[in-house]
Design an enzyme around this catalytic site. Structure first.
Site, PDB file in Angstrom:
ATOM      1  N   ASN A 234      96.753  36.296  34.308  1.00  0.00           N
ATOM      2  CA  ASN A 234      97.628  36.175  35.162  1.00  0.00           C
ATOM      3  C   ASN A 234      97.444  38.061  36.165  1.00  0.00           C
ATOM      4  O   ASN A 234      96.631  38.656  35.767  1.00  0.00           O
ATOM      5  CB  ASN A 234      99.045  36.165  34.901  1.00  0.00           C
TER       6      ASN A 234
ATOM      7  N   PHE B  95     111.910  43.016  32.336  1.00  0.00           N
ATOM      8  CA  PHE B  95     111.451  42.863  33.578  1.00  0.00           C
ATOM      9  C   PHE B  95     111.311  41.732  33.930  1.00  0.00           C
ATOM     10  O   PHE B  95     111.141  40.798  33.739  1.00  0.00           O
ATOM     11  CB  PHE B  95     109.842  43.378  33.779  1.00  0.00           C
TER      12      PHE B  95
HETATM   13  O1  PMT Z   1     101.286  45.346  35.524  1.00  0.00           O
HETATM   14  P1  PMT Z   1     101.135  45.148  36.912  1.00  0.00           P
HETATM   15  O2  PMT Z   1      99.873  44.767  37.589  1.00  0.00           O
HETATM   16  O3  PMT Z   1     101.405  46.574  37.595  1.00  0.00           O
HETATM   17  O4  PMT Z   1     102.000  44.481  37.374  1.00  0.00           O
HETATM   18  C1  PMT Z   1     103.583  44.988  37.534  1.00  0.00           C
HETATM   19  C2  PMT Z   1     104.312  43.774  37.078  1.00  0.00           C
HETATM   20  C3  PMT Z   1     104.656  42.819  38.112  1.00  0.00           C
HETATM   21  C4  PMT Z   1     103.496  42.865  36.117  1.00  0.00           C
HETATM   22  C5  PMT Z   1     106.177  44.329  36.536  1.00  0.00           C
HETATM   23  O5  PMT Z   1     106.009  44.426  37.579  1.00  0.00           O
HETATM   24  C6  PMT Z   1     106.995  42.965  36.208  1.00  0.00           C
HETATM   25  O6  PMT Z   1     107.166  42.344  36.699  1.00  0.00           O
HETATM   26  N1  PMT Z   1     106.262  42.573  35.089  1.00  0.00           N
HETATM   27  C7  PMT Z   1     107.413  41.449  34.176  1.00  0.00           C
HETATM   28  C8  PMT Z   1     106.197  40.291  34.348  1.00  0.00           C
HETATM   29  C9  PMT Z   1     106.905  38.845  33.732  1.00  0.00           C
HETATM   30  O7  PMT Z   1     106.254  37.867  33.133  1.00  0.00           O
HETATM   31  O8  PMT Z   1     108.085  38.538  34.099  1.00  0.00           O
HETATM   32  P2  PMT Z   1     108.496  37.551  33.317  1.00  0.00           P
HETATM   33  O9  PMT Z   1     109.459  36.896  34.592  1.00  0.00           O
HETATM   34  O10 PMT Z   1     107.548  36.137  33.458  1.00  0.00           O
HETATM   35  O11 PMT Z   1     109.496  37.509  32.160  1.00  0.00           O
HETATM   36  C10 PMT Z   1     110.995  38.088  32.051  1.00  0.00           C
HETATM   37  C11 PMT Z   1     110.503  38.647  30.844  1.00  0.00           C
HETATM   38  O12 PMT Z   1     110.517  38.430  29.865  1.00  0.00           O
HETATM   39  C12 PMT Z   1     109.211  40.420  31.383  1.00  0.00           C
HETATM   40  O13 PMT Z   1     110.231  40.895  30.797  1.00  0.00           O
HETATM   41  C13 PMT Z   1     108.538  39.200  30.587  1.00  0.00           C
HETATM   42  O14 PMT Z   1     107.806  40.531  29.506  1.00  0.00           O
HETATM   43  C14 PMT Z   1     109.009  38.909  29.272  1.00  0.00           C
HETATM   44  N2  PMT Z   1     109.004  37.174  28.591  1.00  0.00           N
HETATM   45  C15 PMT Z   1     107.754  36.965  29.437  1.00  0.00           C
HETATM   46  C16 PMT Z   1     107.249  35.747  29.220  1.00  0.00           C
HETATM   47  C17 PMT Z   1     106.880  35.354  27.660  1.00  0.00           C
HETATM   48  N3  PMT Z   1     106.442  34.331  27.037  1.00  0.00           N
HETATM   49  N4  PMT Z   1     107.831  36.404  26.435  1.00  0.00           N
HETATM   50  C18 PMT Z   1     108.325  37.574  27.480  1.00  0.00           C
HETATM   51  O15 PMT Z   1     109.196  38.255  26.262  1.00  0.00           O
END
Ligand code: PMT
Length: 401
Positions: A207, A321
């Site tokens: 991504n 996040f």
């Molecule tokens: O890296 P940059 O270019 O500065 O961009 C920043 C960002 C947009 C990546 C950052 O601000 C952000 O939003 N990060 C979270 C991205 C994400 O994966 O979001 P999510 O809504 O899919 O996941 C929610 C949370 O679960 C996140 O804390 C993620 O780290 C975690 N996760 C997700 C998938 C997974 N399989 N395991 C996880 O732990």
């Protein structure tokens, strides 16, 4: 406060408030030098600012100095901080483009000191695409911006564009100059960047995460005295000095490293964007063309945040996040619960200047007891705000100090 502050005053009706800004800074013990633009002198006299600052006020670049110092270079070097109040649209445009055609803009171009801007202008000028583009440029270069607030403006309009009040500006100055060490003694683990899920040796699913948000948090936590571990997916950023960086490639790597590293941490902040799925059987050789369609079977990766919450050590604070493209707050609140987090930073990645790969972000920090929305700001600035919230949570909700 022992600091040399240069206050830049530009030509707007809010220029009169610069008197109170200077006066308050002096009362805090700062040495203040004022540079006015020629337009500013239409609104307020240099004599007034000379009197409150107890220093000569500079307006022209070519007025002969009393000493042999070159004026703009001397102030550029001397300053611990520049405060531009009010900052007009014109000043912001010049700064963004490196224009140096008077004493203030020349000094600003020459300085390495941090700059705090307090914009003040008509709503139309503030929301104009050119001003917003300049704002993004300045934020990305590290400028700090306070306000503008909303209210009735001198032009008769009601809306955004009112300069922040002098006491707010001075509080921000104190915040910037009195760097906190409020995370000293705490262990903070941050995740950053994307993961890559191999299709074959030369291709992968990933991504747009650049790692900038997570790296900004790691650096801010380090600067505030924490012992920082940064678990980073593949990014093009330099490893921050003084931070233990652990590289990972896939979500499974991240999962394994997190389960191993998290137990010893006080605060865990997960800004990484791990892939939710991986290829069931990555090819060991580069895949050849296979006609018009090829089917790749994906299998679900573990939810790392949930797994970390399931083995949470006593007193640990868990922050996630949420990168969303719709129903941002509702989806983020749902993730806060489902993933067993204490706090989540909701990130609407469709907003201009927010989300993936930008130097700025816009976010709402959500806990079970409240929400705070932060407008467009640099990722470093947002990192500081997130750490402020985490620190307050650590103290209040967790009952630790
Ligand atoms: O890296 P940059 O270019 O500065 O961009 C920043 C960002 C947009 C990546 C950052 O601000 C952000 O939003 N990060 C979270 C991205 C994400 O994966 O979001 P999510 O809504 O899919 O996941 C929610 C949370 O679960 C996140 O804390 C993620 O780290 C975690 N996760 C997700 C998938 C997974 N399989 N395991 C996880 O732990």
């Amino acid at each position: 406060m022992k600091a040399n502050i240069v206050v830049g005053v530009t030509g707007g009706i809010a220029a009169y408030k610069a008197v109170e800004v200077v006066s308050r800074l002096r009362k805090l013990g700062a040495t203040v030098d004022v540079i006015m633009t020629r337009n500013a002198t239409q609104f307020i006299t240099p004599l007034t600012l000379e009197t409150v600052s107890a220093n000569p006020v500079t307006v022209d670049t070519f007025v002969r100095e009393r000493s042999w110092e070159v004026g703009h270079v001397a102030l550029a070097h001397k300053a611990d901080l520049f405060v531009i109040a009010p900052a007009t649209a014109n000043l912001m445009a010049k700064m963004a483009h490196g224009i140096a055609d008077d004493m203030l803009t020349t000094t600003l171009l020459a300085t390495k000191a941090p700059v705090l801007l307090a914009p003040a202008m008509n709503t139309g000028m503030w929301t104009a695409p050119a001003t917003q583009e300049n704002l993004r440029t300045l934020l990305a270069r590290g400028a700090r911006v306070i306000g503008p607030g909303s209210g009735s403006l001198a032009c008769g309009d009601v809306g955004e564009g009112r300069m922040s009040e002098p006491e707010e500006i001075v509080a921000e100055v104190e915040r910037l100059l009195c760097a906190k060490r409020d995370l000293a003694g705490l262990r903070v683990l941050v995740t950053a960047g994307p993961t890559r899920e191999r299709i074959d040796p030369v291709r992968y699913l990933s991504n747009d995460s650049s790692g900038k948000m997570g790296y900004a948090i790691a650096e801010a936590a380090r600067d505030r005295g924490a012992e920082v571990t940064l678990i980073s997916g593949p990014v093009a950023l330099a490893a921050p000095q003084g931070v233990d960086v652990v590289p990972v490639e896939t979500t499974m790597d991240l999962y394994r490293v997190m389960l191993e590293r998290c137990p010893g941490q006080d605060i865990i902040i997960q800004a990484a964007a791990p892939a939710d799925y991986r290829i069931e059987t990555p090819s060991e050789q580069k895949l050849k063309k296979a006609g018009q369609k090829r089917t790749l079977t994906l299998v679900e990766n573990p939810d790392v945040a949930r797994a970390v919450a399931a083995q949470r050590a006593a007193g640990q604070v868990l922050v996630g996040f949420a990168a969303e493209t719709q129903d941002t707050l509702a989806n983020a609140r749902e993730k806060l619960e489902r993933k067993g987090l204490d706090m989540i930073v909701a990130n609407d990645v469709t907003l201009e200047g927010a989300g993936f790969a930008t130097d700025t972000n816009i976010a709402t920090v959500i806990t079970r007891s409240g929400e705070t929305t932060y407008p467009l700001m640099s990722k470093r600035e947002l990192a500081e705000r997130i750490l402020d919230s985490v620190r307050a949570y650590f103290r209040d909700d967790r009952g630790a100090e």
